[in-house]
Design an enzyme around this catalytic site. Structure first.
Site, PDB file in Angstrom:
ATOM      1  N   LYS A 131       0.824  -1.214   0.000  1.00 51.48           N
ATOM      2  CA  LYS A 131       0.000   0.000   0.000  1.00 51.48           C
ATOM      3  C   LYS A 131       0.855   1.259   0.000  1.00 51.48           C
ATOM      4  CE  LYS A 131      -3.882  -0.246  -0.010  1.00 51.48           C
ATOM      5  NZ  LYS A 131      -4.810  -0.369  -1.144  1.00 51.48           N
ATOM      6  N   HIS A 185      -2.068   4.398  -5.870  1.00 55.52           N
ATOM      7  CA  HIS A 185      -3.370   5.076  -5.932  1.00 55.52           C
ATOM      8  C   HIS A 185      -3.230   6.559  -6.275  1.00 55.52           C
ATOM      9  CE1 HIS A 185      -5.119   1.408  -4.420  1.00 55.52           C
ATOM     10  NE2 HIS A 185      -4.342   1.451  -3.365  1.00 55.52           N
TER      11      HIS A 185
END
Length: 373
Positions: free
Chosen positions: A77, A95
């Site tokens: 992440k 992201h």
């Protein structure tokens, strides 16, 4: 020729227990001639000793920041919200390619330091265009589990938000817990919930449907929609007439809303739980524009204000597979392994080179001010 060094960092995201490398895939990489440094981690589902037992070198938590520039940093992440320029090649989910909130700050750190982002979300086989590895199935499976738990909790604890959840040691434990909650909810409602899954033909959607079936819902209680059913454009009354909506689509462009505040206020709404597995919270094209924050395992739901009888809450956790961290890590890392084995020549491998090309294209869209150190 010196061995390529991979540096597995400890994850910083709260309750993120997954790992891009497992002891099994680490052993395969070491056997292929790689050096693998593994940061000691208090949160990883695998014990540090499981990595050292297969030949990895344990290094301090957070030491990736000071690792030699030629080391490749592997994670899952997002990095912590810091501002210093990044000098390494990073393999991770960042992201920041879909105009998410704050994307410029995240992405600009790489070119500012001469680093490169090889985003795991966009690793594609050039022959098929399909992703080479994804957590989609586990995301749908876990999201559907929390959606069923939330439906039951709303019935057994009216007006009280679903409490925080922890990761499960295995799938069997999760299913047993969902079955118990579902039975309690059914006893209160006198019926089983009706679930609609959109994106049902993809990996994520298959996971969502499989969880419902394993939890004991009959097939007739599960509505399975994909692109053919949504082609006419929403909003869709079939969503508001269901108890639970699990959104499993992969959003790549603007589409009509599946549901919105106007459709939710129409008479006859049954819907009380939305699980937006896609979790495109800050994406301007989000087809479920009824919430504005990402939820967490500590606070899994957010209410949709102004709706009663029944109240409606949304689950929008962006790392759902961490609910089953060991199994999801093993599955993902095994799928990724053939490509990890090519990191020693990543610039000439079509999959990694494609990710690098996309990175350069995204960097070219950055505002000039974002690149100033």
């Amino acid at each position: 020729m010196a061995s390529t060094v991979l540096h597995l960092r400890s994850e910083d995201k709260p309750l993120e227990h997954r790992s891009a490398l497992t002891p099994t895939t680490t052993k395969a990489l070491i056997n292929a001639g790689y050096v693998v440094n593994v940061e000691k981690s208090p949160v990883r589902i695998f014990d540090d000793e499981e990595f050292s037992a297969v030949g990895a070198t344990l290094v301090p938590t957070g030491s990736w920041r000071d690792a030699p520039k030629e080391h490749i940093i592997v994670g899952l992440k997002e990095l912590p919200e810091e501002t210093f320029p990044l000098k390494h090649v990073h393999v991770q989910f960042a992201h920041c390619y879909k105009q998410q909130g704050g994307w410029e700050t995240v992405l600009a750190r790489f070119p500012r330091g001469g680093g490169t982002l090889l985003d795991l979300e966009f690793l594609q086989d050039p022959a098929t265009g399909r992703r080479v590895a994804a957590f989609g199935y586990q995301a749908g499976f876990s999201g559907s589990a929390l959606a069923l738990k939330n439906w039951a909790w709303q019935l057994t604890h009216p007006g009280v938000p679903l409490p925080g959840v922890e990761s499960y040691p295995n799938e069997d434990a999760l299913i047993a817990d969902v079955k118990k909650d579902l039975a309690a909810g059914q006893a209160k409602a006198g019926r089983q919930p009706r679930v609609i899954v959109i994106g049902a033909l993809g990996r994520c959607g298959r996971g969502a449907v499989d969880l419902c079936l394993k939890a004991g819902l009959p097939t007739e209680q599960i509505i399975k929609w994909d692109m053919a059913e949504t082609a006419k454009g929403g909003p869709f009354k079939e969503i508001t007439e269901s108890d639970i909506f699990v959104n499993c689509i992969y959003l790549s462009s603007q589409i009509p809303h599946f549901v919105n505040m106007y459709s939710l206020k129409a008479p006859g709404r049954q819907l009380s739980v939305v699980c937006d597995v896609s979790a495109d919270t800050t994406n301007p094209y989000n087809p479920v524009p009824i919430y504005t924050i990402a939820t967490t395992f500590s606070n899994p739901t957010v209410p949709v204000e102004g709706l009663e009888n029944p109240p409606l809450s949304v689950i929008s956790i962006d790392h759902l597979p961490s609910l089953l961290p060991r199994e999801s890590s093993e599955s993902f890392s095994n799928d990724l392994l053939p490509y990890l084995l090519k990191l020693n020549d990543w610039q000439n491998d079509p999959v990694w080179a494609g990710a690098s090309k996309l990175f350069q294209e995204k960097v070219a869209t950055l505002p000039k001010g974002a690149l100033e150190n």
